[in-house]
Design a protein around this motif. Structure first.
Motif, mmCIF file in Angstrom:
data_model
loop_
_atom_site.group_PDB
_atom_site.id
_atom_site.type_symbol
_atom_site.label_atom_id
_atom_site.label_comp_id
_atom_site.label_asym_id
_atom_site.label_seq_id
_atom_site.Cartn_x
_atom_site.Cartn_y
_atom_site.Cartn_z
ATOM 1 N N CYS A 1 0.841 -1.225 -0.041
ATOM 2 C CA CYS A 1 -0.128 -0.159 0.065
ATOM 3 C C CYS A 1 0.814 1.170 -0.030
ATOM 4 O O CYS A 1 0.803 2.219 -0.820
ATOM 5 C CB CYS A 1 -0.997 0.206 1.230
ATOM 6 N N ALA A 2 1.696 1.325 0.924
ATOM 7 C CA ALA A 2 2.596 2.499 0.929
ATOM 8 C C ALA A 2 3.573 3.015 -0.237
ATOM 9 O O ALA A 2 3.815 4.127 -0.364
ATOM 10 C CB ALA A 2 3.676 2.420 2.374
ATOM 11 N N ILE A 3 4.015 1.803 -0.882
ATOM 12 C CA ILE A 3 4.740 2.148 -2.104
ATOM 13 C C ILE A 3 3.957 3.098 -3.018
ATOM 14 O O ILE A 3 4.889 3.806 -3.720
ATOM 15 C CB ILE A 3 5.382 0.670 -2.647
ATOM 16 N N ASN A 4 2.883 2.967 -3.027
ATOM 17 C CA ASN A 4 2.023 3.944 -4.221
ATOM 18 C C ASN A 4 2.303 5.380 -3.638
ATOM 19 O O ASN A 4 2.114 5.999 -4.703
ATOM 20 C CB ASN A 4 0.874 3.438 -3.914
ATOM 21 N N TYR A 5 2.949 5.723 -2.485
ATOM 22 C CA TYR A 5 2.935 7.019 -2.239
ATOM 23 C C TYR A 5 4.358 7.692 -1.936
ATOM 24 O O TYR A 5 4.724 8.492 -1.648
ATOM 25 C CB TYR A 5 2.322 7.318 -0.636
ATOM 26 N N ASN A 6 5.267 6.529 -2.451
ATOM 27 C CA ASN A 6 6.722 6.854 -2.638
ATOM 28 C C ASN A 6 6.920 7.866 -3.705
ATOM 29 O O ASN A 6 6.192 8.072 -4.815
ATOM 30 C CB ASN A 6 7.688 5.717 -3.197
ATOM 31 N N LEU A 7 7.676 8.965 -3.586
ATOM 32 C CA LEU A 7 8.129 10.035 -4.643
ATOM 33 C C LEU A 7 8.483 9.323 -5.872
ATOM 34 O O LEU A 7 8.184 10.050 -6.820
ATOM 35 C CB LEU A 7 9.157 11.006 -4.112
ATOM 36 N N ARG A 8 9.244 8.328 -5.816
ATOM 37 C CA ARG A 8 9.535 7.794 -7.194
ATOM 38 C C ARG A 8 8.357 7.247 -8.065
ATOM 39 O O ARG A 8 8.235 7.063 -9.338
ATOM 40 C CB ARG A 8 10.303 6.502 -6.831
ATOM 41 N N ASN A 9 7.255 7.148 -7.440
ATOM 42 C CA ASN A 9 5.994 6.762 -8.228
ATOM 43 C C ASN A 9 5.070 7.973 -8.300
ATOM 44 O O ASN A 9 4.764 8.196 -9.490
ATOM 45 C CB ASN A 9 5.275 5.834 -7.583
ATOM 46 N N THR A 10 4.955 8.880 -7.375
ATOM 47 C CA THR A 10 4.048 9.960 -7.592
ATOM 48 C C THR A 10 4.632 11.339 -8.277
ATOM 49 O O THR A 10 3.957 11.828 -8.836
ATOM 50 C CB THR A 10 3.636 10.522 -6.145
ATOM 51 N N GLY A 11 5.969 11.114 -8.319
ATOM 52 C CA GLY A 11 6.597 12.360 -9.010
ATOM 53 C C GLY A 11 7.331 11.819 -10.312
ATOM 54 O O GLY A 11 8.111 12.457 -10.840
ATOM 55 N N GLU A 12 7.028 10.378 -10.930
ATOM 56 C CA GLU A 12 7.583 9.951 -11.896
ATOM 57 C C GLU A 12 7.684 10.672 -13.209
ATOM 58 O O GLU A 12 8.682 11.138 -13.915
ATOM 59 C CB GLU A 12 6.937 8.635 -12.153
ATOM 60 N N LYS A 13 6.680 11.179 -13.633
ATOM 61 C CA LYS A 13 6.333 11.929 -14.827
ATOM 62 C C LYS A 13 7.093 13.341 -14.902
ATOM 63 O O LYS A 13 7.794 13.565 -15.711
ATOM 64 C CB LYS A 13 4.862 12.201 -15.343
ATOM 65 N N LYS A 14 6.838 14.082 -13.832
ATOM 66 C CA LYS A 14 7.771 15.156 -13.708
ATOM 67 C C LYS A 14 9.340 14.776 -13.663
ATOM 68 O O LYS A 14 10.206 15.645 -14.254
ATOM 69 C CB LYS A 14 7.485 15.806 -12.262
ATOM 70 N N MET A 15 9.768 14.036 -13.036
ATOM 71 C CA MET A 15 11.183 13.576 -12.859
ATOM 72 C C MET A 15 11.673 13.258 -14.304
ATOM 73 O O MET A 15 12.610 13.632 -14.652
ATOM 74 C CB MET A 15 11.634 12.417 -11.833
ATOM 75 N N GLU A 16 10.995 12.522 -15.109
ATOM 76 C CA GLU A 16 11.568 12.243 -16.270
ATOM 77 C C GLU A 16 11.277 13.465 -17.375
ATOM 78 O O GLU A 16 12.253 13.287 -18.076
ATOM 79 C CB GLU A 16 10.263 11.108 -16.823
ATOM 80 N N ALA A 17 10.586 14.249 -17.198
ATOM 81 C CA ALA A 17 10.448 15.281 -17.923
ATOM 82 C C ALA A 17 11.743 16.322 -17.765
ATOM 83 O O ALA A 17 12.334 16.732 -18.696
ATOM 84 C CB ALA A 17 9.337 16.265 -17.748
ATOM 85 N N MET A 18 12.192 16.589 -16.404
ATOM 86 C CA MET A 18 13.450 17.063 -16.108
ATOM 87 C C MET A 18 14.767 16.392 -16.581
ATOM 88 O O MET A 18 15.607 16.971 -16.982
ATOM 89 C CB MET A 18 13.755 17.090 -14.341
ATOM 90 N N ARG A 19 14.503 15.014 -16.431
ATOM 91 C CA ARG A 19 15.880 14.269 -16.964
ATOM 92 C C ARG A 19 15.759 14.414 -18.466
ATOM 93 O O ARG A 19 16.934 14.587 -19.099
ATOM 94 C CB ARG A 19 15.632 12.865 -16.633
ATOM 95 N N SER A 20 14.705 14.220 -19.224
ATOM 96 C CA SER A 20 14.563 14.427 -20.772
ATOM 97 C C SER A 20 15.183 15.843 -21.112
ATOM 98 O O SER A 20 15.753 15.905 -22.133
ATOM 99 C CB SER A 20 13.301 14.340 -21.288
#
Length: 254
Positions: A214-233
């Motif tokens: 349940c808790a893993i769904n609230y990890n930043l790696r999941n909740t912020g995935e799209k934003k982080m990929e946009a920054m990396r790209s």
């Protein structure tokens, strides 16, 4: 005639000098390669670009990551739980965060913002791992990972504030639903619950497959995935404009 010959000879010397200069520049260049599904190579001039900064930037954009938490060791029975060392995870997290803060990169616009975002992800993952590890022995520690407040129902059952067996059965049924043999899966965990240390095994199961899933769904790696990929790209686009990236030897998909 003599003057024209001298001019022609001087011109040829100048051409040779330019050619040798270009060859010398090429000889000064180095290459750096990495694998990320494909083989990538860049050429760079070490007089212009520091090798360590370049390597750090490559790892930042393409991997392997310098921002990974140590994670929680698998623990599915009381003996494995007893061997867990949360302090070791805490020390490893602090060391990784400290090293990440000191990394130097090629000058790309936004690279420091991306580093801070990656460090926030790392800190969040470490908080999760520590809560998970400590939660086996001290269930209330699971509440320390505040982003997963919505998963408190599992903590309530583990602490005995609600029905442990009922939550265990519900979680097992859900977890075994997609198993190749759901009935055998349920029977296996039901048998463990009947052992002398069955109550402890039920709590361990709920930490691993109830709260954690349940808790893993609230990890930043999941909740912020799209934003982080946009920054990396965006950083990769800058990187590819600064360096010519050669790609070859891609792995074939299975």
């Amino acid at each position: 005639m003599i003057r024209r010959s001298w001019i022609g000879w001087a011109s040829r010397l100048a051409l040779v000098a330019v050619t040798l200069g270009a060859a010398g520049a090429d000889a000064a260049e180095r290459t750096m390669s990495w694998d990320n599904g494909c083989r990538f190579t860049v050429r760079y001039d070490p007089a212009k670009h520091d090798e360590t900064r370049l390597r750090n930037t490559v790892r930042l954009l393409f991997g392997p990551s310098d921002f990974d938490s140590p994670g929680t060791l698998p623990a599915f029975d009381p003996k494995a739980v007893a061997a867990l060392d949360a302090d070791k995870i805490d020390r490893a997290c602090k060391a990784t965060l400290d090293a990440a803060a000191r990394l130097e990169f090629i000058a790309l616009s936004g690279v420091d913002d991306y580093r801070r975002a990656k460090m926030a992800e790392l800190k969040d993952s470490c908080d999760f791992d520590l809560a998970h590890t400590r939660g086996f022995k001290t269930p209330s520690a699971l509440r320390d990972y505040q982003p997963a407040a919505a998963c408190a129902r599992f903590v309530d059952a583990i602490e005995g504030k609600t029905d442990l067996q009922q939550m265990f059965r519900q979680t097992v049924d859900k977890g075994c639903a997609n198993n190749a043999s759901p009935k055998a899966c349920v029977a296996r965990y039901a048998a463990e619950a009947q052992m002398a240390d069955g109550a402890e095994r039920m709590r361990i199961y709920l930490v691993n497959f109830g709260w954690s899933n349940c808790a893993i769904n609230y990890n930043l790696r999941n909740t912020g995935e799209k934003k982080m990929e946009a920054m990396r790209s965006a950083l990769e686009t800058q990187f590819r404009k600064m360096f010519k990236v050669k790609q070859d030897k891609c792995e074939e998909a299975d």
